[in-house]
Design an enzyme around this catalytic site. Sequence first.
Site, mmCIF file in Angstrom:
data_model
loop_
_atom_site.group_PDB
_atom_site.id
_atom_site.type_symbol
_atom_site.label_atom_id
_atom_site.label_comp_id
_atom_site.label_asym_id
_atom_site.label_seq_id
_atom_site.Cartn_x
_atom_site.Cartn_y
_atom_site.Cartn_z
ATOM 1 C CB CYS A 1 35.152 39.393 30.998
ATOM 2 S SG CYS A 1 35.282 40.985 30.523
ATOM 3 C CD GLU B 1 38.034 53.871 30.716
ATOM 4 O OE1 GLU B 1 38.685 53.199 30.086
ATOM 5 O OE2 GLU B 1 37.038 53.240 30.954
ATOM 6 C CD GLU C 1 45.946 50.121 16.276
ATOM 7 O OE1 GLU C 1 46.015 49.636 15.311
ATOM 8 O OE2 GLU C 1 44.376 50.130 16.679
ATOM 9 C CB SER D 1 38.081 55.590 27.592
ATOM 10 O OG SER D 1 39.715 55.992 27.832
ATOM 11 C CB CYS E 1 37.656 47.297 28.964
ATOM 12 S SG CYS E 1 37.914 48.369 29.445
ATOM 13 C CD GLU F 1 39.793 59.174 28.455
ATOM 14 O OE1 GLU F 1 40.357 57.731 28.502
ATOM 15 O OE2 GLU F 1 39.815 59.721 27.173
ATOM 16 C CD GLU G 1 42.990 44.690 23.420
ATOM 17 O OE1 GLU G 1 41.815 45.915 23.204
ATOM 18 O OE2 GLU G 1 42.746 43.962 23.573
ATOM 19 C CE LYS H 1 40.753 42.721 26.162
ATOM 20 N NZ LYS H 1 40.789 43.355 26.139
#
Lengths: 185, 589
Positions: free
Chosen positions: B520, B278, B371, B324, B304, B281, B366, B363
């Site tokens: 988190c 990241e 994908e 990102s 994240c 990036e 996710e 999560k």
Amino acid sequence: MTSLPASAAPCSCACSCEPSETEMFARLDEVISEYREKPGGLIPALQTAQSVFGYLPETVIRRIAEGFGKTVSEVAGVVTFYSFFTLHPRGKYLVRVCLGTACYVRGGKDVLDAFKKKLQIEVGETTPDRQFSLEVGRCFGACGMAPVVMVNDTVYQRVKPARVGEMVNQIVAGAVVAASEKEHT
Amino acid sequence: MLNVTVNTQKIQVPEGSTILQAARQMGVSIPTLCNLEKREAIGACRVCLVEVEGARILQAACSTPVHEGMVVRTHSAQARAARRQVVEMLLSEHDGNCPTCDRSGDCELRALAEEMGVSQVPFEGMRAKPHIDDSTPALVRDNSKCIKCRRCVTVCSEVQGVGALFPQGRGFQTVIGPAFTRDLAEVACVQCGQCAAVCPVGAIVEKSCIPQVWKAIENPHLHVVVQTAPAIRAALGECFGYEPGTRVTGKMAAALRRLGFDGVFDTNFTADLTILEEGTELLTRLKTALVDKQPVALPMFTSCSPGWINFAEFYFPQFLPNISTCKSPQQMFGAVAKSYYAQKIGRKPEEIVVVSVMPCTAKKFEAQRPEMESHGVRDVDYVLTTRELAKMIKEAGIDFRALPDEPMDAPLGLSSGAADIFANTGGVMEAALRTAYEIVTGRELPVANLHVSAIAGLAGVKEAALTITGTKPEWNFLEGVELKVAVSHGLGNTRRLLEHIKAHGSPYHFIEVMTCPGGCIGGGGQPRFTDDAVRLKRIGAIYSEDESKKMRKSHENPDVQKLYTEFLGKPLGEKSHHLLHTKYAHKAK
């Protein structure tokens, strides 16, 4: 009116036919911009929208939510909280039997049962011919005349269960202004 | 200040205080099932009734402001009897199958009934028609357990700015849920699980993966590895009687080993990896803008937090190019475990099962995104919340408090302090700055103790600016640039930040977004009950974990360096692109 017209083309004639969907949504957008900034404007906006569309379909609720900057769940929550609002198309005649305290103790429940029997529908339902919808009211402010029944804008006082059959026949014969006639005037 | 008497004690409280606040100020506990810290009183549960001298009826302590000279009796016979009756009535409507309920251990209604000595329910109430909504991978709603306290409604709309839940209907028929009695998967719910974190009963809980994880562990043909998110080590102890803010990293690794995992690894490892990808990036985007003068999406947002990704996909699609492309550390871990690690131990990717322990319910969603796979193999197979891991440890009969401290396994278990702080709001940004500044200048980030204090703590939106000087030759286009960053946590704060950027543009280069308040450590899968005091303790634990390490910068992690030399090549390289990066798409609301 009982359902959304299939055609979206605006009605260009000067007759008394139903407004098109495009016209109704244009009116809805006017309603939204009229009330969106007003404190407590959601309820009158929903009332007006319901009188335009005859009920509050999901597309209308979404449009209002977006216009008011509220979530769909909140607007749907308000709509489902108030018995006056409906998510489903109603019949030509909306029968609302009051079950407020005064009407209840003076036999409102028996009147309601008589309507259920005569119309062969439950509360919240519409007859298959889209003539009658049956709802429960929570006080129309006419307790001295209990039990009270409202059919569209007409108030029937001291209703007796035995009279319900005759009442229904009179309504069909024209004793009450039908919903579609009222809204288009 | 107002003079108030609560029971026999006289105190002074600020004007505008409620009876509940006044009582708490003096250490008197009045029960409540709907009150939420820092939120306007909901007043729905009626469990906080107290006697006020001169008042005709009992008053709800949460929503009654105190007045000068008020005399309150919080635990008079009348107040106790009324509160007890309220609880009895709640119980009469409530599906009280406590032994089989996910919340039997930490149910506030059950605890309250016990505290009040309710031994039977004298009312036979009507019960709601049961409807189980298990439409999402993250959450299960059971309206027969719902007591209609509306905490979830408040947190979803006011704290998270999502508003997926609202009371629908009226009276006994009220259902707390999405519009038109839809299920969560059919509406714009980001699956953050803050509703499940505040629910006093078992009406909203995470969808459990415990049976699947046991099955995988017990299958001798599978190699089952586990990764733990940074936030777990600062909260898991709470499930075993430790004070909030107790670090249990070593005991957690020991427990995971005893549960039978074949590899005890760390999401922290791929947090370090995330910083390299990241950070590169971000520097690449800056170069494109400043040197090549090409249009490029800036500011860049962190990626994240999966609730944030859902939020952007539903509500702010115009910012998707700014996020990102890095997969989250959880997903990077899965991808690396099933490629690099699989090769290393000579196993086929499909024989490896990756289990995550996350502070998060999103999560779970996710991990199931279509994908998130390579060559038909899922990156991550099962996601457990912190609470679910605690349940497994208890089920396995492990005496957690008696465990020794053990290290994580190699090669995916080593991490820097920069990875630890991914758990805190502001932490990903600080970790990125520690590395990016050093890459660009060759010098350490010039802040005390490596902490960027302006972006730490619980303020909703935080910002910092840092002027870059003394750059290395290849980065001289950044010489004198004032790098501006922002950090938001809680999606309500994020919505305000994004609306502001939409209206006024952005002075920022890089923005960190975490879905949950506090980051988190305050995730929807963490031990209950999380308030600001608990958040601050967990945040403190995470910072001391970071400070306890010699290695506090992601780029110093030797095992991550080895991963690049042995396998990935370079950040944003061909392999990274395939394994570690992803894309986003606008979702209809």
